[in-house]
Scaffold this motif. Structure first.
Motif, short mmCIF file in Angstrom:
data_model
loop_
_atom_site.label_atom_id
_atom_site.label_comp_id
_atom_site.label_asym_id
_atom_site.label_seq_id
_atom_site.Cartn_x
_atom_site.Cartn_y
_atom_site.Cartn_z
N LEU A 208 0.85 -1.22 -0.02
CA LEU A 208 -0.09 -0.16 -0.03
C LEU A 208 0.90 1.16 -0.12
O LEU A 208 1.95 1.34 0.87
CB LEU A 208 -0.89 0.01 1.29
CG LEU A 208 -1.80 1.31 1.62
CD1 LEU A 208 -2.88 1.17 0.51
CD2 LEU A 208 -2.11 1.38 2.98
N LYS A 350 -3.47 -7.59 4.00
CA LYS A 350 -4.64 -7.06 3.30
C LYS A 350 -5.75 -6.34 4.09
O LYS A 350 -6.16 -5.52 3.99
CB LYS A 350 -4.98 -8.14 2.35
CG LYS A 350 -4.31 -8.10 0.89
CD LYS A 350 -5.17 -9.02 0.20
CE LYS A 350 -4.15 -9.79 -0.77
NZ LYS A 350 -4.23 -11.21 -1.34
N SER A 351 -6.07 -7.64 4.90
CA SER A 351 -7.55 -7.39 5.66
C SER A 351 -7.20 -5.84 6.82
O SER A 351 -8.19 -5.51 7.14
CB SER A 351 -7.74 -8.42 6.54
OG SER A 351 -6.54 -8.75 7.43
N VAL A 353 -5.92 -3.17 5.82
CA VAL A 353 -5.74 -1.76 5.06
C VAL A 353 -6.68 -0.78 5.34
O VAL A 353 -6.28 0.47 5.98
CB VAL A 353 -5.67 -2.00 3.52
CG1 VAL A 353 -5.95 -0.81 2.70
CG2 VAL A 353 -4.46 -2.84 2.99
N PRO A 354 -8.11 -1.19 5.54
CA PRO A 354 -8.87 -0.21 5.49
C PRO A 354 -8.70 0.30 6.96
O PRO A 354 -9.06 1.80 7.55
CB PRO A 354 -10.26 -1.08 5.69
CG PRO A 354 -10.10 -2.14 5.01
CD PRO A 354 -8.66 -2.43 5.20
N GLU A 355 -8.60 -0.71 8.27
CA GLU A 355 -8.25 -0.04 9.40
C GLU A 355 -7.18 1.00 9.67
O GLU A 355 -7.32 2.04 10.39
CB GLU A 355 -8.41 -1.17 10.43
CG GLU A 355 -8.29 -0.86 12.01
CD GLU A 355 -8.13 -1.96 12.69
OE1 GLU A 355 -8.52 -3.20 12.27
OE2 GLU A 355 -7.63 -1.98 13.84
N ILE A 357 -5.95 2.63 7.11
CA ILE A 357 -6.18 4.30 6.57
C ILE A 357 -6.90 5.03 7.68
O ILE A 357 -6.75 6.08 7.72
CB ILE A 357 -6.88 4.05 5.32
CG1 ILE A 357 -5.94 3.23 4.44
CG2 ILE A 357 -7.34 5.23 4.57
CD1 ILE A 357 -6.55 2.66 2.82
N ALA A 358 -8.09 4.15 8.21
CA ALA A 358 -8.92 4.98 8.98
C ALA A 358 -8.22 5.54 10.34
O ALA A 358 -8.64 6.47 10.85
CB ALA A 358 -9.86 3.99 9.66
N LYS A 359 -7.24 4.81 10.74
CA LYS A 359 -6.38 5.47 11.79
C LYS A 359 -5.56 6.39 11.48
O LYS A 359 -5.29 7.44 12.13
CB LYS A 359 -5.55 4.32 12.41
CG LYS A 359 -6.31 3.23 13.16
CD LYS A 359 -5.66 2.27 14.16
CE LYS A 359 -6.38 1.73 15.29
NZ LYS A 359 -6.63 0.40 14.84
N LYS A 361 -5.13 8.40 8.64
CA LYS A 361 -5.59 9.61 7.75
C LYS A 361 -5.86 10.84 8.61
O LYS A 361 -5.28 11.77 8.55
CB LYS A 361 -6.98 9.32 6.76
CG LYS A 361 -6.89 10.15 5.58
CD LYS A 361 -8.07 9.49 4.57
CE LYS A 361 -8.65 10.44 3.80
NZ LYS A 361 -7.71 11.20 3.16
N PRO A 374 -4.19 7.40 0.39
CA PRO A 374 -3.86 5.91 -0.06
C PRO A 374 -3.86 5.28 -1.46
O PRO A 374 -4.93 5.85 -2.25
CB PRO A 374 -4.79 5.16 0.73
CG PRO A 374 -5.82 5.84 1.11
CD PRO A 374 -5.67 7.34 0.61
N GLU A 376 -3.53 1.84 -3.67
CA GLU A 376 -3.33 0.47 -3.66
C GLU A 376 -2.77 0.10 -5.09
O GLU A 376 -3.24 0.61 -6.18
CB GLU A 376 -4.68 -0.30 -3.41
CG GLU A 376 -4.95 -0.06 -2.26
CD GLU A 376 -6.18 -1.17 -1.63
OE1 GLU A 376 -5.78 -2.35 -1.83
OE2 GLU A 376 -7.10 -0.48 -1.29
#
Ligand code: GLA
Length: 386
Positions: A208, A350-351, A353-355, A357-359, A361, A374, A376
């Motif tokens: 990422l 991979k799993s 990634v969303p967490e 970014i949420a932290k 950003k 971000p 990918e």
């Protein structure tokens, strides 16, 4: 932004020039797993192209003029083929440089119309410039049947960057944009120009990019300064060791003996390059064994070298690398490319990634008042005609 495709750029070309293009090409930007600032020191690099591209559509003209249109800058420029020279700060330099050096290499060009567009983020350290140079070389090679080899195109693109963009870059970016293969990274020996593809099998992990959106205007002069410092170190050591032609040839004893006390600044820079070359070898071994934990540790070590010793990082990049260290799901991270801004490269689950970014950003944006973007990426095929 519209998704760019062959059809999209063909329609744009028809709109601008009232005819269909004869050739459409695309060439990718790149990531580099490890081996930063080693290419111009005859060292090793480990890049891969990404699924972000510069697109070029080109059509014949009946005169000696070239008419260029950049969709991104919404600007038309035209030139005579016999009077190509660099402009002050223009997107057209990447095209003009390639045109100039193709002609200088003895190839005959005729007039053409060209439209360019792309989705490689600019100033993000993923080599949008090399991707454009390479797409232009691929398109001109095809439309004028020049018979350029991949190395011809790579070197023409690199020389264009030196002379028309003023950055004395190494060969990595243009090499990656031309030679890359899907799902592979390529280890390039920047001295012999031999290279080897390695499969990038990341399993439950992924790469990422986190774009700081920092673009330092001094980046290209600082880049050239680093290159000069490396050359100076070589000059000093080679007075006694005539076989030392680049930092590739020095060992740690030479660095200590010739630089440590008399040129401490050069010692630190040259030692970074020496160590980074070793890290490329280690990462290749680890990749072959599928040992991603070790790859991650070398990414962190590379960042430390780039930040503390080679001094091409910045607060924003350092912050992002420091922040991800606390998460076991992230195996490693480092700044990528020339530095002073651009992206960090992160190897993580991979799993997660969303967490992540949420932290990151909100924390990044609150601290620096800049957006964190971000990106990918998927290792992709090098430049080609569509
Ligand atoms: C830029 C240059 C490359 C290379 C990297 C740093 O991307 O264009 O040649 O030197 O910086 O590794």
């Amino acid at each position: 932004m519209a998704t760019i495709s062959k059809q999209y750029i063909t329609e744009k070309f028809e709109e601008v020039f009232g005819q269909a293009p004869d050739v459409v090409s695309k060439s990718p930007g790149r990531i580099n797993i490890i081996g930063e600032h080693t290419d111009y020191n005859d060292g090793f690099v480990l890049p891969a192209a990404i699924d972000k591209y510069s697109y070029v559509a080109v059509g014949h003209r009946n005169d000696d003029e070239i008419h260029l249109f950049s969709q991104l800058f919404n600007e038309n420029l035209s030139f005579n083929l016999s009077e190509i020279k660099a402009l002050e700060n223009s997107w057209a330099n990447y095209i003009l440089g390639v045109v100039y050096h193709i002609q200088k290499n003895g190839h005959q060009l005729k007039g053409f119309n060209m439209v360019i567009d792309g989705d490689v983020p600019l100033g993000a350290g993923v080599s949008s410039s090399a991707s454009l140079e390479s797409a232009v070389a691929v398109a001109l090679d095809r439309i004028f049947d020049l018979g350029l080899s991949k190395w011809d195109m790579t070197k023409i693109a690199q020389t264009a960057e030196h002379t028309f963009a003023g950055v004395k870059c190494g060969i990595m970016d243009q090499f990656a944009s031309v030679f890359s293969k899907e799902d592979k990274v390529a280890k390039l020996d920047c001295r012999s120009l031999e290279f080897e593809y390695f499969p990038l099998e990341l399993g439950e992990y992924t790469l990422l990019l986190l774009n700081t959106n920092v673009k330092h205007s001094l980046a290209s002069s600082a880049y050239n300064d680093r290159r000069e410092a490396c050359e100076k170190a070589v000059e000093i050591i080679s007075k006694d060791f005539h076989d030392v032609k680049s930092l590739r040839d020095v060992n740690s004893q030479m660095l200590r003996e010739y630089l440590y006390s008399d040129y401490p600044e050069l010692y630190v820079k040259a030692s970074y390059v020496h160590d980074e070359n070793k890290r490329v070898e280690e990462v290749c071994k680890a990749l072959e064994k599928g040992d991603l934990e070790t790859v991650g540790l070398f990414l962190y070590a590379s960042h430390e070298g780039l930040s503390e010793y080679y001094e091409v990082s910045c607060d924003e990049l350092d912050f992002l690398v420091d922040e991800v260290r606390q998460y076991p799901e992230v195996l490693g991270a480092r700044m990528m490319g020339g530095g002073f801004g651009g992206c960090t490269l992160n190897l993580l689950k991979k799993s997660f990634v969303p967490e992540l970014i949420a932290k990151l950003k909100p924390a990044y944006e609150a601290k620096f008042n800049l957006e964190l973007t971000p990106i990918e990426v998927v290792p992709s095929e090098g430049g080609h005609v569509l």
